[in-house]
Design a protein around this motif. Structure first.
Motif, PDB file in Angstrom:
ATOM      1  N   LEU A  50       0.722  -1.392   0.100  1.00  0.00           N
ATOM      2  CA  LEU A  50       0.060   0.066   0.109  1.00  0.00           C
ATOM      3  C   LEU A  50       0.947   1.161   0.118  1.00  0.00           C
ATOM      4  CD1 LEU A  50      -2.879  -1.114   2.425  1.00  0.00           C
ATOM      5  CD2 LEU A  50      -2.969  -0.328   0.154  1.00  0.00           C
ATOM      6  N   GLN A  51       2.001   1.147   0.648  1.00  0.00           N
ATOM      7  CA  GLN A  51       2.975   2.335   0.508  1.00  0.00           C
ATOM      8  C   GLN A  51       3.450   2.439  -0.779  1.00  0.00           C
ATOM      9  OE1 GLN A  51       5.247   0.990   3.774  1.00  0.00           O
ATOM     10  NE2 GLN A  51       4.313   2.519   5.213  1.00  0.00           N
ATOM     11  N   GLN A  66      -0.719   2.646  -3.624  1.00  0.00           N
ATOM     12  CA  GLN A  66      -1.976   3.006  -3.068  1.00  0.00           C
ATOM     13  C   GLN A  66      -3.023   2.490  -3.712  1.00  0.00           C
ATOM     14  OE1 GLN A  66       0.305   5.656  -3.521  1.00  0.00           O
ATOM     15  NE2 GLN A  66       1.312   5.767  -1.602  1.00  0.00           N
ATOM     16  N   PHE A  82      -5.298   2.643   5.709  1.00  0.00           N
ATOM     17  CA  PHE A  82      -5.147   2.845   4.353  1.00  0.00           C
ATOM     18  C   PHE A  82      -6.113   2.456   3.699  1.00  0.00           C
ATOM     19  CE2 PHE A  82      -0.336   3.078   5.182  1.00  0.00           C
ATOM     20  CZ  PHE A  82      -0.042   4.255   4.374  1.00  0.00           C
ATOM     21  N   VAL A 141      -7.953   4.475   0.864  1.00  0.00           N
ATOM     22  CA  VAL A 141      -7.934   3.975  -0.769  1.00  0.00           C
ATOM     23  C   VAL A 141      -9.447   4.082  -1.196  1.00  0.00           C
ATOM     24  CG1 VAL A 141      -7.462   2.123  -2.422  1.00  0.00           C
ATOM     25  CG2 VAL A 141      -5.758   2.960  -0.568  1.00  0.00           C
TER      26      VAL A 141
END
Length: 188
Positions: A116-117, A120, A146, A150
């Motif tokens: 996710l980093q 995203q 996150f 998103v």
């Protein structure tokens, strides 16, 4: 060779239609099912379309621990008559068994957080299942935050399922935006 008899015996099967409806209607759901009912093994296969029900979709299953991630992937692959790395694979720190045909990938929450980093959008992923969501730890809480961001900002089509045997279902339902709670019965 799909082990249909084994899949059909999993008690969570009765909750699958309600889960599908919840995801079709809202895109989010909380799944509560006792241990051993198949929430970790049957549900990802169904959502991915690997049991012959619905279109093929890419599903990522987040597990809190490496042992659980490997075991879940091995069990799902076995149910499909395959080995991990085919249509079902896994990625944990230091080990990866995925291939070009992988549509269900079981990862640790730490691996998902790193993804996710980097990306995203989670391009190519249709659904994420946060399994054992009751096991609160920094990686899992950050992943949930996150994923909610998103969904809200760039991927409203991303389906999210919070699954557990012992979760605070109403709390997770509120967190996911008043998500429907789907419950499966166990067998004695």
């Amino acid at each position: 060779m799909i082990r249909t008899d084994d899949l059909d015996r999993l008690p969570v099967r009765t909750a699958v239609p309600a889960l599908r409806r919840a995801l079709d209607d809202r895109g989010v759901a909380v799944l509560c099912a006792p241990p051993g009912t198949g929430k970790t093994t049957l549900v990802p296969l169904v959502l991915a379309g690997l049991t012959g029900e619905g279109p093929v979709r890419r599903v990522v299953v987040a597990e809190p621990r490496r042992i659980a991630a490997r075991a879940a992937a091995r069990r799902m692959a076995w149910l499909l008559g395959e080995k991990p790395g085919g249509r079902v694979g896994f990625t944990v720190r230091g080990e990866r068994a995925v291939g070009p045909d992988t549509v269900v990938e079981v990862v640790t929450t730490g691996v998902l957080l790193q993804r996710l980093q980097r990306d995203q959008e989670l391009a190519g992923v249709d659904a994420v299942i946060i399994d054992e969501c009751h096991e609160r730890h920094l990686d899992a809480d950050t992943v949930a935050a996150f994923l909610l961001d998103v969904r809200e900002a760039i991927r409203p089509d991303l389906r999210l399922v919070a699954a557990s045997a012992t979760t605070d279902a109403e709390g997770w339902a509120r967190l996911l935006g008043d998500a429907p709670v789907v419950e499966a019965e166990g067998v004695s």
